[in-house]
Design an enzyme around this catalytic site. Structure first.
Site, PDB file in Angstrom:
ATOM      1  N   HIS A  29      -2.804  11.069   0.471  1.00  0.00           N
ATOM      2  CA  HIS A  29      -2.285  10.863   1.831  1.00  0.00           C
ATOM      3  C   HIS A  29      -1.669  12.185   2.290  1.00  0.00           C
ATOM      4  O   HIS A  29      -0.473  12.291   2.560  1.00  0.00           O
ATOM      5  CB  HIS A  29      -1.275   9.716   1.829  1.00  0.00           C
ATOM      6  CG  HIS A  29      -1.083   9.075   3.180  1.00  0.00           C
ATOM      7  ND1 HIS A  29      -1.227   7.731   3.415  1.00  0.00           N
ATOM      8  CD2 HIS A  29      -0.755   9.610   4.387  1.00  0.00           C
ATOM      9  CE1 HIS A  29      -0.994   7.458   4.693  1.00  0.00           C
ATOM     10  NE2 HIS A  29      -0.703   8.590   5.303  1.00  0.00           N
ATOM     11  N   GLU A  34      -3.764  -0.027   8.187  1.00  0.00           N
ATOM     12  CA  GLU A  34      -2.592   0.372   8.981  1.00  0.00           C
ATOM     13  C   GLU A  34      -2.732  -0.143  10.398  1.00  0.00           C
ATOM     14  O   GLU A  34      -3.801  -0.019  11.001  1.00  0.00           O
ATOM     15  CB  GLU A  34      -2.455   1.903   9.086  1.00  0.00           C
ATOM     16  CG  GLU A  34      -1.920   2.567   7.871  1.00  0.00           C
ATOM     17  CD  GLU A  34      -1.832   4.095   8.018  1.00  0.00           C
ATOM     18  OE1 GLU A  34      -1.620   4.592   9.138  1.00  0.00           O
ATOM     19  OE2 GLU A  34      -1.999   4.755   6.993  1.00  0.00           O
ATOM     20  N   GLU A  42      -7.476   8.765   5.951  1.00  0.00           N
ATOM     21  CA  GLU A  42      -7.777   9.440   7.210  1.00  0.00           C
ATOM     22  C   GLU A  42      -8.198  10.900   7.053  1.00  0.00           C
ATOM     23  O   GLU A  42      -7.478  11.815   7.481  1.00  0.00           O
ATOM     24  CB  GLU A  42      -6.564   9.364   8.142  1.00  0.00           C
ATOM     25  CG  GLU A  42      -6.104   7.951   8.431  1.00  0.00           C
ATOM     26  CD  GLU A  42      -5.027   7.886   9.515  1.00  0.00           C
ATOM     27  OE1 GLU A  42      -4.552   8.950   9.944  1.00  0.00           O
ATOM     28  OE2 GLU A  42      -4.684   6.780   9.936  1.00  0.00           O
ATOM     29  N   ASN A  62      -7.708   1.954   9.906  1.00  0.00           N
ATOM     30  CA  ASN A  62      -6.401   2.146  10.537  1.00  0.00           C
ATOM     31  C   ASN A  62      -6.599   2.174  12.042  1.00  0.00           C
ATOM     32  O   ASN A  62      -7.453   2.916  12.546  1.00  0.00           O
ATOM     33  CB  ASN A  62      -5.772   3.481  10.116  1.00  0.00           C
ATOM     34  CG  ASN A  62      -5.378   3.503   8.653  1.00  0.00           C
ATOM     35  OD1 ASN A  62      -5.473   2.481   7.958  1.00  0.00           O
ATOM     36  ND2 ASN A  62      -4.934   4.648   8.175  1.00  0.00           N
ATOM     37  N   ARG A  93       0.857  -1.192   0.000  1.00  0.00           N
ATOM     38  CA  ARG A  93       0.000   0.000   0.000  1.00  0.00           C
ATOM     39  C   ARG A  93       0.892   1.241   0.000  1.00  0.00           C
ATOM     40  O   ARG A  93       1.748   1.387   0.879  1.00  0.00           O
ATOM     41  CB  ARG A  93      -0.894  -0.009   1.247  1.00  0.00           C
ATOM     42  CG  ARG A  93      -1.685   1.252   1.429  1.00  0.00           C
ATOM     43  CD  ARG A  93      -2.701   1.222   2.578  1.00  0.00           C
ATOM     44  NE  ARG A  93      -3.374   2.505   2.604  1.00  0.00           N
ATOM     45  CZ  ARG A  93      -3.296   3.383   3.601  1.00  0.00           C
ATOM     46  NH1 ARG A  93      -2.666   3.099   4.716  1.00  0.00           N
ATOM     47  NH2 ARG A  93      -3.892   4.565   3.489  1.00  0.00           N
ATOM     48  N   TYR A 147      -4.451   2.229  15.877  1.00  0.00           N
ATOM     49  CA  TYR A 147      -3.223   2.267  16.675  1.00  0.00           C
ATOM     50  C   TYR A 147      -3.482   2.127  18.169  1.00  0.00           C
ATOM     51  O   TYR A 147      -2.751   1.463  18.879  1.00  0.00           O
ATOM     52  CB  TYR A 147      -2.464   3.581  16.422  1.00  0.00           C
ATOM     53  CG  TYR A 147      -1.901   3.629  15.026  1.00  0.00           C
ATOM     54  CD1 TYR A 147      -0.677   3.049  14.738  1.00  0.00           C
ATOM     55  CD2 TYR A 147      -2.611   4.219  13.977  1.00  0.00           C
ATOM     56  CE1 TYR A 147      -0.159   3.047  13.454  1.00  0.00           C
ATOM     57  CE2 TYR A 147      -2.105   4.219  12.691  1.00  0.00           C
ATOM     58  CZ  TYR A 147      -0.880   3.628  12.431  1.00  0.00           C
ATOM     59  OH  TYR A 147      -0.375   3.617  11.163  1.00  0.00           O
TER      60      TYR A 147
HETATM   61  C1  GCO Z   1      -1.835   7.668   9.258  1.00  0.00           C
HETATM   62  C2  GCO Z   1      -0.799   7.915   8.692  1.00  0.00           C
HETATM   63  C3  GCO Z   1       0.559   7.503   8.809  1.00  0.00           C
HETATM   64  C4  GCO Z   1       1.228   7.715  10.125  1.00  0.00           C
HETATM   65  C5  GCO Z   1       0.871   6.639  11.088  1.00  0.00           C
HETATM   66  C6  GCO Z   1       1.520   6.791  12.425  1.00  0.00           C
HETATM   67  O1  GCO Z   1      -2.499   7.249   8.239  1.00  0.00           O
HETATM   68  O2  GCO Z   1      -2.079   7.999  10.372  1.00  0.00           O
HETATM   69  O3  GCO Z   1      -1.153   7.214   7.547  1.00  0.00           O
HETATM   70  O4  GCO Z   1       1.040   8.331   7.824  1.00  0.00           O
HETATM   71  O5  GCO Z   1       2.581   7.707   9.913  1.00  0.00           O
HETATM   72  O6  GCO Z   1      -0.487   6.622  11.301  1.00  0.00           O
HETATM   73  O7  GCO Z   1       1.135   7.976  13.018  1.00  0.00           O
END
Ligand code: GCO
Length: 460
Positions: free
Chosen positions: A133, A361, A178, A304, A90, A306
């Site tokens: 992006h 992600e 995002e 995505n 990707r 985290y």
């Molecule tokens: C995101 C971003 C990434 C960041 C990652 C870490 O989509 O948030 O695609 O570019 O680097 O999330 O913060």
């Protein structure tokens, strides 16, 4: 010294009945143009170039002029990607590399991506292409950027020309990555480019981004009907600090602002009810017909993930993020909370009538050190282990998830954090551009290879 029950796991392991081991589950790695390419002199300026030039915007005062020098090293980078045994890569197209100020295609820019696509094809790696992006051409920002409705139509035109130029070499398109970050971080709190700060701007920018997405989906459906076309959204489950009703409501409110605000219009053609209680000045400027365009059918949704966030009530704003996070944390200060990923996926599945999901992600920044050509990033490896199991768990509970991408292939320009934070499964020495596969990258590779061994037809 580790005690006996703390033996480090140096491999990634999935249970034998894992739904991630089926032959059509796609494993990949992800990057974005501004974060890795460099080669800035061969393209127009983007809002991130301008933002980096301003004082105190980027933690280490760095920029994306060279980054990982992928613009020159792309060929060896694709060899590296192939060596990891992934099914998919990707990456994003830099809008200011492929269009000029008159809105005409720049052939040299397109050729750069065509070479990448051809090489990926020769390696049997599926190309997941993100059209936006975050690197808006600066000349468009000079006309108001995402606060100007016209930008959505410029994006449609860009998507139209690029998708025609790339032909049938793209396996999947994402319109935007995002939009929350572009709108909220960029136009409302100003910690990302273009660095504007006003509560009035966030939802207006978001609306134009969503409109741009819908317009581009219509173009992609026509130009590229055989690719999987969709959008990538980021989510953080919003939890409340306590069971007190005011904290519970605070968490719900934050969820409406940050998560549901983006997915609901795309899936259901409506903003969350929160729209009715927004100040008039904060409202998006919706024109008749916009919501139907935004809700144009998508083939997949990229998720995505985290971390989660915890909220408490706040008299002035209704909600406030709790600053003190429960441990453990990544190097970004983000709580490691894998169960949040299962929860999120189930929640989306139960709330919406969704197309298939790709985890586009997931990953972690860790304070890596390289010693004798080795990066022993045990904490990142543990992060991947627990999050892969979290995805597996969601699939077993009925969520339709078709793929998983590690963020990121390699260390890169982490936006306002510059090069200080490392997210790669491959280490980058920025002085020499040398790449070194970290322990997590080797474990990812070994997991994928063990799977291919079991199912040799996995790469179609
Ligand atoms: C995101 C971003 C990434 C960041 C990652 C870490 O989509 O948030 O695609 O570019 O680097 O999330 O913060």
């Amino acid at each position: 010294m580790l005690s006996e029950n703390q033996v480090e796991q140096t491999t990634l392991q999935l249970p034998a009945d894992s739904k991630l081991l089926v032959s059509d589950f796609t494993f990949g790695v992800a990057t974005a143009a501004f974060q890795i390419e460099g080669g800035a002199s061969t393209r127009l300026k983007s809002i991130w170039d301008t933002f980096c030039e301003k004082p105190n915007t980027i933690r280490d005062q760095s920029n994306g002029l060279i980054a990982c020098d992928h613009f020159h090293l792309w060929e060896q980078d694709i060899e590296l990607i192939a060596s990891l045994g992934v099914d998919a890569y990707r990456f994003s197209i830099s809008w200011p590399r492929v269009m000029d100020k008159e809105g005409k295609l720049v052939q040299e820019g397109i050729d750069f991506y065509l070479k990448i696509l051809t090489k990926l094809h020769s390696k049997n790696i599926k190309a997941f292409v993100t059209l936006y992006h975050w690197d808006l051409p600066q000349y468009i920002e000079d006309n108001g950027g995402w606060l100007n409705r016209q930008t959505a139509f410029l994006f449609r035109d860009y998507a139209d020309k690029v998708s025609k130029a790339l032909g049938d070499k793209v396996y999947s398109y994402a319109t935007l990555n995002e939009p929350f970050c572009s709108a909220y971080l960029g136009y409302e709190i100003g910690i990302h480019a273009p660095g504007l700060k006003s509560a009035k701007y966030g939802k207006k920018a978001a609306h134009h981004l969503l409109l741009a997405h819908g317009l581009a989906m219509q173009v992609l459906a026509k130009n590229s009907p055989n690719s999987l076309n969709g959008i990538v959204l980021n989510f953080s489950p919003c939890h409340s600090l306590s069971d007190k009703p005011e904290d519970v409501n605070a968490a719900k409110l934050a969820d409406q602002h940050f998560n549901q605000w983006y997915i609901r219009p795309i899936i259901e053609g409506q903003y969350p009810d929160l729209i009715n209680s927004l100040d008039y000045a904060h409202q998006p400027d919706i024109v008749d017909g916009d919501m139907a365009i935004i809700a144009s059918p998508i083939d997949y949704i990229g998720v995505n993930y985290y971390t989660r966030e915890i909220y408490q009530s706040d008299l002035e704003n209704g909600f406030q993020k709790v600053a003190n996070k429960p441990l453990p944390l990544t190097d970004m200060g983000w709580e490691i909370y894998p169960q949040g990923l299962t929860e999120l996926l189930l929640d989306l599945h139960l709330t919406y009538n969704l197309p298939p999901i790709f985890i586009t992600e997931n990953g972690a920044a860790m304070p890596d050190v390289i010693i004798d050509n080795e990066v022993n990033d045990q904490h990142r490896l543990d992060y991947y282990q627990t999050h892969l199991l979290a995805v597996d768990n969601a699939i077993k509970q009925g969520v339709d998830i078709r793929g998983y991408f590690a963020w990121s292939l390699m260390d890169n320009f982490e936006w306002a954090e510059g090069y200080v934070k490392r997210f790669g499964i491959v280490y980058v020495d920025y002085a020499t551009s040398k790449r070194t596969i970290k322990a997590s990258g080797k474990a990812y590779r070994d997991l994928l290879n063990s799977r291919l061994h079991r199912l040799p037809q996995a790469i179609a």
